[in-house]
Design an enzyme around this catalytic site. Structure first.
Site, PDB file in Angstrom:
ATOM      1  N   HIS A  24      31.977  40.143  50.958  1.00 22.04           N
ATOM      2  CA  HIS A  24      31.069  40.521  49.866  1.00 22.04           C
ATOM      3  C   HIS A  24      29.750  41.295  49.856  1.00 22.04           C
ATOM      4  O   HIS A  24      30.374  42.011  49.215  1.00 22.04           O
ATOM      5  CB  HIS A  24      30.680  38.276  49.624  1.00 22.04           C
ATOM      6  CG  HIS A  24      28.880  38.667  48.313  1.00 22.04           C
ATOM      7  ND1 HIS A  24      29.493  37.919  47.328  1.00 22.04           N
ATOM      8  CD2 HIS A  24      28.258  39.462  48.441  1.00 22.04           C
ATOM      9  CE1 HIS A  24      29.079  38.678  46.214  1.00 22.04           C
ATOM     10  NE2 HIS A  24      27.845  39.311  47.277  1.00 22.04           N
ATOM     11  N   GLU A  25      29.341  41.206  50.995  1.00 21.54           N
ATOM     12  CA  GLU A  25      28.289  41.559  51.861  1.00 21.54           C
ATOM     13  C   GLU A  25      29.192  43.085  51.911  1.00 21.54           C
ATOM     14  O   GLU A  25      28.058  44.601  51.413  1.00 21.54           O
ATOM     15  CB  GLU A  25      27.907  41.550  52.935  1.00 21.54           C
ATOM     16  CG  GLU A  25      26.368  40.299  52.215  1.00 21.54           C
ATOM     17  CD  GLU A  25      26.029  40.518  51.200  1.00 21.54           C
ATOM     18  OE1 GLU A  25      25.140  41.746  50.731  1.00 21.54           O
ATOM     19  OE2 GLU A  25      25.540  39.333  50.364  1.00 21.54           O
TER      20      GLU A  25
ATOM     21  N   HIS B 287      29.282  45.423  48.982  1.00 23.40           N
ATOM     22  CA  HIS B 287      28.482  45.922  48.640  1.00 23.40           C
ATOM     23  C   HIS B 287      28.441  47.289  49.735  1.00 23.40           C
ATOM     24  O   HIS B 287      27.989  48.512  48.559  1.00 23.40           O
ATOM     25  CB  HIS B 287      27.138  44.969  48.338  1.00 23.40           C
ATOM     26  CG  HIS B 287      26.694  44.060  47.809  1.00 23.40           C
ATOM     27  ND1 HIS B 287      27.683  44.237  46.071  1.00 23.40           N
ATOM     28  CD2 HIS B 287      26.417  42.581  47.688  1.00 23.40           C
ATOM     29  CE1 HIS B 287      27.720  42.773  45.473  1.00 23.40           C
ATOM     30  NE2 HIS B 287      26.802  41.929  46.223  1.00 23.40           N
TER      31      HIS B 287
END
Length: 197
Positions: free
Chosen positions: A140-141, A144
């Site tokens: 997820h990170e 980003h």
């Protein structure tokens, strides 16, 4: 620890398969610095850690595992976006993930880490980081870091792309907490229910 990072990088590559991005672990370093480990998000301690440890250029993903501080006890990770990168603050670029949220079996230390070893008489108990050590937070990170928004970022935006600007993601007004049995539909006038998994 070698196995943990091999599993994490494998999960990352599987998750981004077909995207044009791939990842190779080129270096890992372990530092024992309690103020960095327990520093809050965007704190002076975190900035000092990144300034000291950062390597590479704009194409180098720097990953830091910490515990986050008492101001962010539930935070599992955070990342910079690619458009935030500039020469003056390049050292801030990268992904910070709570150490228990890396795939491959990271464990949580209870009570929280206080330095290189437990203080006299302190019992250290290793407990599994249930539900958070499967690699999804890490992926997820990194998403980003590559420029992906949350699915709910921008809310109910028409045009077939939802608030994250990805065409196959339904629009979503708000984040979803927990894991509901039926996906809510926070943008009922647009196609598809909210993406919750």
């Amino acid at each position: 620890m070698e196995l943990v990072w091999n599993v994490a990088i494998s999960k990352l590559n599987a998750s981004f398969l077909g995207s044009g991005f791939s990842f190779v672990l080129s270096q890992k370093r372990k530092w024992v610095q309690a103020s960095w480990f327990n520093g809050n998000k965007n704190s002076a301690e975190e900035k000092a850690m990144k300034k000291y440890l950062r390597v590479g250029d704009v194409q180098t993903l720097n990953i830091y595992t910490t515990n986050f501080g008492e101001l962010n006890p539930k935070l599992l990770g955070h990342s910079t976006f690619p458009w935030d990168y500039n020469a003056q603050t390049a050292y801030l670029d990268g992904v910070v993930v709570k150490y228990v949220a890396v795939s491959g079996g990271c464990k949580s230390i209870d009570p929280p880490y206080k330095g290189a070893r437990a203080e006299s008489g302190e019992l250290i108990r290793i407990v599994a980081a249930t539900n958070w050590n499967q690699g999804a937070v890490f992926v997820h990170e990194v998403g980003h870091w590559l420029g992906l928004y949350h699915t709910f970022q921008g809310g109910c935006v028409d045009g077939g792309h939802g608030g994250d600007y990805v065409t196959d993601t339904p629009a979503q007004a708000d984040s979803t907490s927990g894991c509901p049995a039926v996906a809510p539909d926070t943008c009922p006038s647009l196609p598809g229910p909210d993406a919750i998994h």
